[in-house]
Scaffold this active site. Sequence first.
Site, PDB file in Angstrom:
ATOM      1  N   SER A  43      54.007 -63.325 -33.150  1.00  0.00           N
ATOM      2  CA  SER A  43      53.991 -62.317 -34.224  1.00  0.00           C
ATOM      3  C   SER A  43      54.889 -61.169 -33.772  1.00  0.00           C
ATOM      4  O   SER A  43      54.436 -60.138 -33.320  1.00  0.00           O
ATOM      5  CB  SER A  43      52.571 -61.844 -34.524  1.00  0.00           C
ATOM      6  OG  SER A  43      52.016 -61.115 -33.461  1.00  0.00           O
ATOM      7  N   HIS A 157      47.928 -66.809 -34.474  1.00  0.00           N
ATOM      8  CA  HIS A 157      47.541 -67.381 -33.176  1.00  0.00           C
ATOM      9  C   HIS A 157      46.476 -68.461 -33.299  1.00  0.00           C
ATOM     10  O   HIS A 157      46.046 -69.016 -32.291  1.00  0.00           O
ATOM     11  CB  HIS A 157      47.035 -66.293 -32.229  1.00  0.00           C
ATOM     12  CG  HIS A 157      48.111 -65.321 -31.805  1.00  0.00           C
ATOM     13  ND1 HIS A 157      47.846 -64.145 -31.160  1.00  0.00           N
ATOM     14  CD2 HIS A 157      49.465 -65.379 -31.927  1.00  0.00           C
ATOM     15  CE1 HIS A 157      48.980 -63.501 -30.904  1.00  0.00           C
ATOM     16  NE2 HIS A 157      49.970 -64.221 -31.377  1.00  0.00           N
ATOM     17  N   GLN A 165      44.395 -60.772 -36.218  1.00  0.00           N
ATOM     18  CA  GLN A 165      44.870 -61.630 -35.131  1.00  0.00           C
ATOM     19  C   GLN A 165      44.001 -61.582 -33.861  1.00  0.00           C
ATOM     20  O   GLN A 165      43.766 -62.601 -33.239  1.00  0.00           O
ATOM     21  CB  GLN A 165      46.303 -61.195 -34.787  1.00  0.00           C
ATOM     22  CG  GLN A 165      47.002 -61.964 -33.689  1.00  0.00           C
ATOM     23  CD  GLN A 165      48.430 -61.469 -33.488  1.00  0.00           C
ATOM     24  OE1 GLN A 165      49.325 -61.835 -34.233  1.00  0.00           O
ATOM     25  NE2 GLN A 165      48.642 -60.627 -32.499  1.00  0.00           N
ATOM     26  N   GLU A 166      43.570 -60.372 -33.470  1.00  0.00           N
ATOM     27  CA  GLU A 166      42.894 -60.250 -32.176  1.00  0.00           C
ATOM     28  C   GLU A 166      41.655 -59.362 -32.232  1.00  0.00           C
ATOM     29  O   GLU A 166      41.713 -58.244 -32.746  1.00  0.00           O
ATOM     30  CB  GLU A 166      43.854 -59.652 -31.124  1.00  0.00           C
ATOM     31  CG  GLU A 166      45.102 -60.488 -30.949  1.00  0.00           C
ATOM     32  CD  GLU A 166      46.161 -59.849 -30.054  1.00  0.00           C
ATOM     33  OE1 GLU A 166      45.814 -58.964 -29.235  1.00  0.00           O
ATOM     34  OE2 GLU A 166      47.335 -60.233 -30.182  1.00  0.00           O
ATOM     35  N   GLU A 207      45.587 -67.477 -27.400  1.00  0.00           N
ATOM     36  CA  GLU A 207      45.342 -66.571 -26.272  1.00  0.00           C
ATOM     37  C   GLU A 207      43.990 -66.816 -25.621  1.00  0.00           C
ATOM     38  O   GLU A 207      43.472 -65.975 -24.887  1.00  0.00           O
ATOM     39  CB  GLU A 207      45.489 -65.112 -26.730  1.00  0.00           C
ATOM     40  CG  GLU A 207      46.930 -64.818 -27.186  1.00  0.00           C
ATOM     41  CD  GLU A 207      47.213 -63.354 -27.475  1.00  0.00           C
ATOM     42  OE1 GLU A 207      46.265 -62.537 -27.486  1.00  0.00           O
ATOM     43  OE2 GLU A 207      48.393 -63.024 -27.684  1.00  0.00           O
ATOM     44  N   ASP A 245      43.462 -55.917 -32.778  1.00  0.00           N
ATOM     45  CA  ASP A 245      44.881 -55.992 -33.144  1.00  0.00           C
ATOM     46  C   ASP A 245      44.977 -56.854 -34.391  1.00  0.00           C
ATOM     47  O   ASP A 245      45.159 -58.068 -34.301  1.00  0.00           O
ATOM     48  CB  ASP A 245      45.743 -56.580 -32.024  1.00  0.00           C
ATOM     49  CG  ASP A 245      47.221 -56.702 -32.443  1.00  0.00           C
ATOM     50  OD1 ASP A 245      47.566 -56.215 -33.544  1.00  0.00           O
ATOM     51  OD2 ASP A 245      48.013 -57.289 -31.688  1.00  0.00           O
ATOM     52  N   GLU A 286      45.301 -51.642 -32.982  1.00  0.00           N
ATOM     53  CA  GLU A 286      46.745 -51.848 -32.823  1.00  0.00           C
ATOM     54  C   GLU A 286      47.289 -52.452 -34.119  1.00  0.00           C
ATOM     55  O   GLU A 286      46.645 -53.310 -34.717  1.00  0.00           O
ATOM     56  CB  GLU A 286      46.956 -52.803 -31.646  1.00  0.00           C
ATOM     57  CG  GLU A 286      48.380 -53.266 -31.412  1.00  0.00           C
ATOM     58  CD  GLU A 286      48.417 -54.357 -30.316  1.00  0.00           C
ATOM     59  OE1 GLU A 286      47.554 -54.347 -29.416  1.00  0.00           O
ATOM     60  OE2 GLU A 286      49.294 -55.227 -30.397  1.00  0.00           O
ATOM     61  N   ASP A 313      52.755 -51.587 -32.074  1.00  0.00           N
ATOM     62  CA  ASP A 313      53.343 -52.757 -31.394  1.00  0.00           C
ATOM     63  C   ASP A 313      54.589 -53.202 -32.161  1.00  0.00           C
ATOM     64  O   ASP A 313      55.724 -52.891 -31.777  1.00  0.00           O
ATOM     65  CB  ASP A 313      52.284 -53.871 -31.297  1.00  0.00           C
ATOM     66  CG  ASP A 313      52.853 -55.193 -30.819  1.00  0.00           C
ATOM     67  OD1 ASP A 313      53.988 -55.225 -30.312  1.00  0.00           O
ATOM     68  OD2 ASP A 313      52.162 -56.233 -30.951  1.00  0.00           O
ATOM     69  N   LYS A 338      55.444 -54.307 -23.935  1.00  0.00           N
ATOM     70  CA  LYS A 338      55.743 -55.707 -23.605  1.00  0.00           C
ATOM     71  C   LYS A 338      57.168 -55.755 -23.063  1.00  0.00           C
ATOM     72  O   LYS A 338      58.116 -55.403 -23.773  1.00  0.00           O
ATOM     73  CB  LYS A 338      55.689 -56.560 -24.871  1.00  0.00           C
ATOM     74  CG  LYS A 338      54.314 -56.675 -25.527  1.00  0.00           C
ATOM     75  CD  LYS A 338      54.481 -57.191 -26.955  1.00  0.00           C
ATOM     76  CE  LYS A 338      53.172 -57.688 -27.553  1.00  0.00           C
ATOM     77  NZ  LYS A 338      53.304 -57.942 -29.010  1.00  0.00           N
ATOM     78  N   HIS A 366      50.535 -58.884 -22.439  1.00  0.00           N
ATOM     79  CA  HIS A 366      51.109 -60.240 -22.348  1.00  0.00           C
ATOM     80  C   HIS A 366      51.728 -60.606 -23.700  1.00  0.00           C
ATOM     81  O   HIS A 366      51.702 -59.800 -24.636  1.00  0.00           O
ATOM     82  CB  HIS A 366      49.997 -61.237 -22.007  1.00  0.00           C
ATOM     83  CG  HIS A 366      48.974 -61.347 -23.104  1.00  0.00           C
ATOM     84  ND1 HIS A 366      48.186 -62.453 -23.314  1.00  0.00           N
ATOM     85  CD2 HIS A 366      48.629 -60.470 -24.095  1.00  0.00           C
ATOM     86  CE1 HIS A 366      47.407 -62.257 -24.351  1.00  0.00           C
ATOM     87  NE2 HIS A 366      47.643 -61.072 -24.837  1.00  0.00           N
ATOM     88  N   ARG A 367      52.239 -61.841 -23.840  1.00  0.00           N
ATOM     89  CA  ARG A 367      52.625 -62.399 -25.134  1.00  0.00           C
ATOM     90  C   ARG A 367      51.733 -63.608 -25.408  1.00  0.00           C
ATOM     91  O   ARG A 367      51.088 -64.140 -24.505  1.00  0.00           O
ATOM     92  CB  ARG A 367      54.097 -62.857 -25.151  1.00  0.00           C
ATOM     93  CG  ARG A 367      55.134 -61.784 -24.921  1.00  0.00           C
ATOM     94  CD  ARG A 367      54.995 -60.554 -25.785  1.00  0.00           C
ATOM     95  NE  ARG A 367      55.053 -60.758 -27.214  1.00  0.00           N
ATOM     96  CZ  ARG A 367      56.054 -60.373 -28.011  1.00  0.00           C
ATOM     97  NH1 ARG A 367      57.104 -59.755 -27.496  1.00  0.00           N
ATOM     98  NH2 ARG A 367      55.992 -60.552 -29.323  1.00  0.00           N
ATOM     99  N   SER A 368      51.723 -64.050 -26.654  1.00  0.00           N
ATOM    100  CA  SER A 368      50.875 -65.212 -26.965  1.00  0.00           C
ATOM    101  C   SER A 368      51.383 -66.476 -26.269  1.00  0.00           C
ATOM    102  O   SER A 368      50.609 -67.362 -25.937  1.00  0.00           O
ATOM    103  CB  SER A 368      50.763 -65.404 -28.478  1.00  0.00           C
ATOM    104  OG  SER A 368      52.043 -65.391 -29.082  1.00  0.00           O
ATOM    105  N   LYS A 389      46.142 -55.770 -21.801  1.00  0.00           N
ATOM    106  CA  LYS A 389      45.581 -56.890 -22.569  1.00  0.00           C
ATOM    107  C   LYS A 389      46.306 -58.161 -22.169  1.00  0.00           C
ATOM    108  O   LYS A 389      47.534 -58.214 -22.113  1.00  0.00           O
ATOM    109  CB  LYS A 389      45.617 -56.642 -24.081  1.00  0.00           C
ATOM    110  CG  LYS A 389      46.961 -56.690 -24.776  1.00  0.00           C
ATOM    111  CD  LYS A 389      46.740 -56.798 -26.309  1.00  0.00           C
ATOM    112  CE  LYS A 389      48.036 -57.051 -27.046  1.00  0.00           C
ATOM    113  NZ  LYS A 389      47.839 -57.314 -28.482  1.00  0.00           N
TER     114      LYS A 389
HETATM  115  P1  PGA Z   1      52.686 -62.098 -29.915  1.00  0.00           P
HETATM  116  O1  PGA Z   1      51.372 -61.299 -30.268  1.00  0.00           O
HETATM  117  O2  PGA Z   1      52.808 -62.192 -28.431  1.00  0.00           O
HETATM  118  O3  PGA Z   1      52.453 -63.428 -30.579  1.00  0.00           O
HETATM  119  O4  PGA Z   1      53.838 -61.364 -30.548  1.00  0.00           O
HETATM  120  C1  PGA Z   1      50.827 -60.316 -29.451  1.00  0.00           C
HETATM  121  C2  PGA Z   1      50.552 -59.045 -30.215  1.00  0.00           C
HETATM  122  O5  PGA Z   1      50.771 -58.978 -31.447  1.00  0.00           O
HETATM  123  O6  PGA Z   1      50.121 -58.076 -29.612  1.00  0.00           O
HETATM  124 ZN    ZN Z   2      50.113 -56.709 -31.426  1.00  0.00          ZN
END
Ligand code: PGA
Ligand code: ZN
Length: 424
Positions: A43, A157, A165-166, A207, A245, A286, A313, A338, A366-368, A389
């Site tokens: 994402s 994800h 998403q999170e 994740e 997030d 986020e 982000d 990131k 991190h990244r997914s 995270k």
């Molecule tokens: P991504 O997602 O690593 O798939 O971009 C992580 C986030 O949105 O924080």
């Molecule tokens: Zn994010």
Amino acid sequence: MPVRISSMSAIEILDSRGRPTLRVQATLADGRSVRSGVPSGASTGSREAVELRDHDEKRYSGLGVQQAAANVNGPIAEALTGRLFASLDQVDDTLRELDGTADKSRLGANAIVGASMAAAQGFALESGHPLWRWLTPDGVTPRLPVPHFNVVNGGVHAPNALDFQEFMIAPIGAPSLPEAVRAGAEVYGRLRAVLAERGFATGLGDEGGFAPEIALPEEVLALLVHAISDAGYTPGRDGVAIALDPAASEFHRDGRYVVGGESLSSEDMIDRYAQMIDEFPIWSIEDGLGETDSEGWQKLTGRLGERVQLVGDDNFVTNPDVIASAVRAGIGNAALIKVNQVGTVSETLEALRVCRESGYAAMISHRSGETDDTFIADLAVGSGCGQLKSGAPARGERVAKYNRLLEIAASAPEHPFGLPATHG
Ligand code: PGA
Ligand code: ZN
């Protein structure tokens, strides 16, 4: 201490989603070697530094990174080897000039960040200090960060109907890093049981969080609070808090937000978050709104910025200039960090400096798509930002980072744990 790299090379390896990414290796003049693994997002913000993919549909559905590897083995190795570099800035400037584009798309941000991370480790090795120590800027106190464990996955994800998403659990009130890791793992274990008792599948998303077939974020939040209490912890900032997030850019279409089948305006969305904060122990949100919805972000920050952390982000993309202009515009009060989003370690450190000097909080991420590389754990400690995270407390590529934090905590127990006093 200056560094001379005698060789640098890259190969194509697999990330945690089974997609190709890069492993970069560098050898120093004295024969010691360092390596990096390049992460990859799903994402992504539209202004992120650009990964170079082969687009050869016959290999890995076009996702191969043979050209990016060739760029490390060819021009990047040629520019970096045999020369004495006085600083990482100098290495990263060389990489940026060699690429020549604003978004690192010619050589590929994946090739560049892999080289930059390997070079940073070379400097750390040469200094005789652990990476986290070398990454600590003058005047900053290293801190063991609060781990933010992503225990429920949705959005892009996971294949479920959950739009957010999170859903992370953050043991802010834990007395130490080891106790925070323990809290995360125990709540994660309880959550698996709570989901199973209610008949939900306990399969995992990208994740490592559970991906139950639940559409409403509030329903997930209630289950989280239940699991936190059940595991013997206090829900909230004195114990285990919740961080979201939603990654709202992914469900922001034609100016509307589609959550659980309902179409909402920015204002509706902000009202919805306000209610969630009233009802549940959420401490951080986020990407609560889409990356193009700057006006909405300003309203969100005005309404909720005093009550919770609001992390940019997709809209900030770890870019120091973008973060600085967001500060001026009153957008958010924290940035997600990131390394591969901006493409070099130096620019990442610059983004962290902008945050510190602007009174913005920062969360290392991190990244997914991940590898076993643990660079970000050291960065989280060295930056002193107090937050990391790295997904669930499960799956090798996620726990590698938390395990690295445990190693650092054991080797340097004198360092404080938790959020800096200025926020939280
Ligand atoms: P991504 O997602 O690593 O798939 O971009 C992580 C986030 O949105 O924080
Ligand atoms: Zn994010």
